[in-house]
Design an enzyme around this catalytic site. Structure first.
Site, short mmCIF file in Angstrom:
data_model
loop_
_atom_site.label_atom_id
_atom_site.label_comp_id
_atom_site.label_asym_id
_atom_site.label_seq_id
_atom_site.Cartn_x
_atom_site.Cartn_y
_atom_site.Cartn_z
N ASP A 12 -6.77 1.56 -5.78
CA ASP A 12 -5.74 1.73 -4.74
C ASP A 12 -4.37 2.08 -5.31
OD1 ASP A 12 -7.68 0.92 -2.96
OD2 ASP A 12 -6.78 -1.03 -2.54
N HIS A 13 -4.03 1.39 -6.42
CA HIS A 13 -2.65 1.53 -6.88
C HIS A 13 -2.41 2.77 -7.74
CE1 HIS A 13 -1.63 -1.78 -4.55
NE2 HIS A 13 -2.50 -2.58 -5.16
N ARG A 21 5.47 10.05 -4.88
CA ARG A 21 6.07 11.38 -4.96
C ARG A 21 5.41 12.40 -4.03
NH1 ARG A 21 9.77 12.21 -9.22
NH2 ARG A 21 10.96 10.30 -9.17
N HIS A 46 -9.54 0.66 -0.84
CA HIS A 46 -9.20 0.09 0.47
C HIS A 46 -8.51 1.15 1.32
CE1 HIS A 46 -7.10 -3.54 2.67
NE2 HIS A 46 -7.69 -2.71 3.50
N ARG A 48 -6.58 1.67 4.24
CA ARG A 48 -5.81 0.86 5.19
C ARG A 48 -5.49 1.65 6.46
NH1 ARG A 48 -2.85 -3.70 4.31
NH2 ARG A 48 -3.38 -4.80 2.41
N ARG A 52 -1.43 3.59 3.38
CA ARG A 52 -0.30 3.50 2.45
C ARG A 52 -0.67 3.91 1.02
NH1 ARG A 52 0.50 -3.00 2.15
NH2 ARG A 52 0.54 -2.75 4.40
N HIS A 53 -1.95 3.76 0.65
CA HIS A 53 -2.33 4.25 -0.69
C HIS A 53 -3.52 5.22 -0.59
CE1 HIS A 53 -4.65 0.57 -0.31
NE2 HIS A 53 -3.66 -0.22 -0.64
N THR A 102 -0.27 -7.17 0.33
CA THR A 102 -1.65 -7.02 -0.13
C THR A 102 -2.50 -7.92 0.76
OG1 THR A 102 -3.15 -7.25 -2.01
CG2 THR A 102 -1.33 -8.81 -1.91
N GLU A 153 -17.52 -11.77 -0.66
CA GLU A 153 -16.60 -11.71 -1.80
C GLU A 153 -15.59 -12.82 -1.62
OE1 GLU A 153 -15.11 -7.88 -3.12
OE2 GLU A 153 -13.25 -8.82 -3.82
N HIS A 192 -9.42 -10.49 -6.47
CA HIS A 192 -8.00 -10.62 -6.13
C HIS A 192 -7.23 -11.42 -7.20
CE1 HIS A 192 -5.11 -9.52 -3.00
NE2 HIS A 192 -4.39 -10.40 -3.63
N GLY A 193 -6.30 -10.74 -7.80
CA GLY A 193 -5.39 -11.39 -8.74
C GLY A 193 -5.98 -11.66 -10.12
N GLY A 214 -8.20 -4.70 -9.52
CA GLY A 214 -7.42 -3.47 -9.37
C GLY A 214 -6.02 -3.52 -9.96
N HIS A 215 -5.14 -4.27 -9.31
CA HIS A 215 -3.71 -4.18 -9.60
C HIS A 215 -3.41 -4.40 -11.08
CE1 HIS A 215 0.48 -5.64 -9.81
NE2 HIS A 215 0.67 -4.67 -8.95
N1 PXP Z 1 -11.21 -7.41 -3.56
C1 PXP Z 1 -10.64 -7.26 -2.34
C2 PXP Z 1 -11.49 -7.48 -1.13
C3 PXP Z 1 -9.29 -6.85 -2.22
O1 PXP Z 1 -8.75 -6.69 -1.00
C4 PXP Z 1 -8.54 -6.60 -3.39
C5 PXP Z 1 -7.12 -6.14 -3.29
O2 PXP Z 1 -7.04 -4.99 -2.57
C6 PXP Z 1 -9.19 -6.75 -4.62
C7 PXP Z 1 -10.51 -7.18 -4.68
C8 PXP Z 1 -8.49 -6.46 -5.91
O3 PXP Z 1 -7.40 -7.32 -6.08
P1 PXP Z 1 -6.36 -7.03 -7.23
O4 PXP Z 1 -5.77 -5.69 -6.94
O5 PXP Z 1 -5.39 -8.15 -7.11
O6 PXP Z 1 -7.12 -7.04 -8.53
#
Ligand code: PXP
Length: 241
Positions: A12-13, A21, A46, A48, A52-53, A102, A153, A192-193, A214-215
């Site tokens: 996503d990021h 840009r 994702h 959305r 947004r991404h 997020t 998940e 996540h995280g 991801g992030h």
């Molecule tokens: N899994 C799900 C369902 C998510 O919504 C996200 C964030 O979009 C992630 C995993 C990945 O999280 P992170 O970007 O914090 O690693």
């Protein structure tokens, strides 16, 4: 026996940086191929409501390459139509609020049973493996079971933000819920995280089959490149098993 833990790389990021840009660089598709070359088993994106991404065009292009796509989306009619048109390998249903930065918490699968039950059946009929992004709680695992979800998940964002004893308690909660899900025939994933520093105890939970990250990986790619960042995550996950 503990099987190989799959890594889904969330791109996503990469799209966030591209969209800053409005051009085509950096290309999420190129990131997907680089992640796969470095050991990712699949790609997570994702779509959305506010785009947004990741955009619809990104999903079109991600479907054209030979990598399993886990499409994260809100359980809306618009997203169902997109999923049915593309038939990705998997769909992960997430809660979505327009104003959030997020995905802040899990889906309340218990409260949304009547909405989610027919929604999951539609995805199942199309041959799409659906997962529910939920908090690691008994109430939510039991709701997923009533919904006959094949996969959940766990949102491990709370674990990622806690420290010390509080983090240990949260880790045990995730491990217990992974065991409960697996015992009942649901395949547990987590995400996540997650970072290099906090991934090992999660990767060591034997029932978990997949982590979606991801992030941190995209952030770390600024310093080391995406392939090196994915490869290190893969190594840490494998070492924890
Ligand atoms: N899994 C799900 C369902 C998510 O919504 C996200 C964030 O979009 C992630 C995993 C990945 O999280 P992170 O970007 O914090 O690693």
């Amino acid at each position: 026996m503990t099987g190989r833990l799959r890594l889904g790389v969330n791109i996503d990021h990469v799209a966030t940086i591209r969209n800053a840009r409005g051009g085509a660089h950096p290309d999420p598709l190129r990131a997907a191929l680089a992640a796969a070359a470095a050991g990712a088993d699949g790609i997570t994106a994702h779509l959305r409501e506010d785009r947004r991404h990741i955009t619809d065009r990104d999903i079109d292009r991600l479907m054209e390459i030979d990598l399993p796509l886990n499409l994260e989306m809100a359980a809306t009619e618009e997203m169902l139509a997109i999923a049915l048109a593309h038939r990705p390998h998997a769909v992960c249903l997430v809660p979505e609020k327009r104003e959030e930065r997020t995905t802040e918490g899990g889906l309340d699968a218990a409260r949304q049973h009547n909405h989610l039950a027919p929604y999951l059946r539609e995805l199942e009929r199309a041959g799409i493996r659906a997962s529910l992004f939920i908090e690691p709680s008994e109430r939510q695992v039991e709701a997923a079971l009533r919904l006959k979800a094949p996969v959940v998940e766990f949102h491990v964002g709370r674990y990622a933000h806690l420290e010390g004893d509080e983090q240990v308690i949260e880790l045990k909660r995730i491990a217990d819920m992974a065991a409960l899900a697996a015992k009942n025939g649901i395949e547990p994933h987590a995400g996540h995280g997650l970072t290099f520093d906090n991934v090992a105890p999660i990767a060591a939970i034997p029932q978990l089959a997949e982590l979606n990250i991801g992030h941190f990986l995209v952030g770390e790619a600024i310093f080391t490149g995406l392939e090196a960042s994915v490869r290190r995550m893969r190594t840490l996950m494998d070492a924890a098993r």
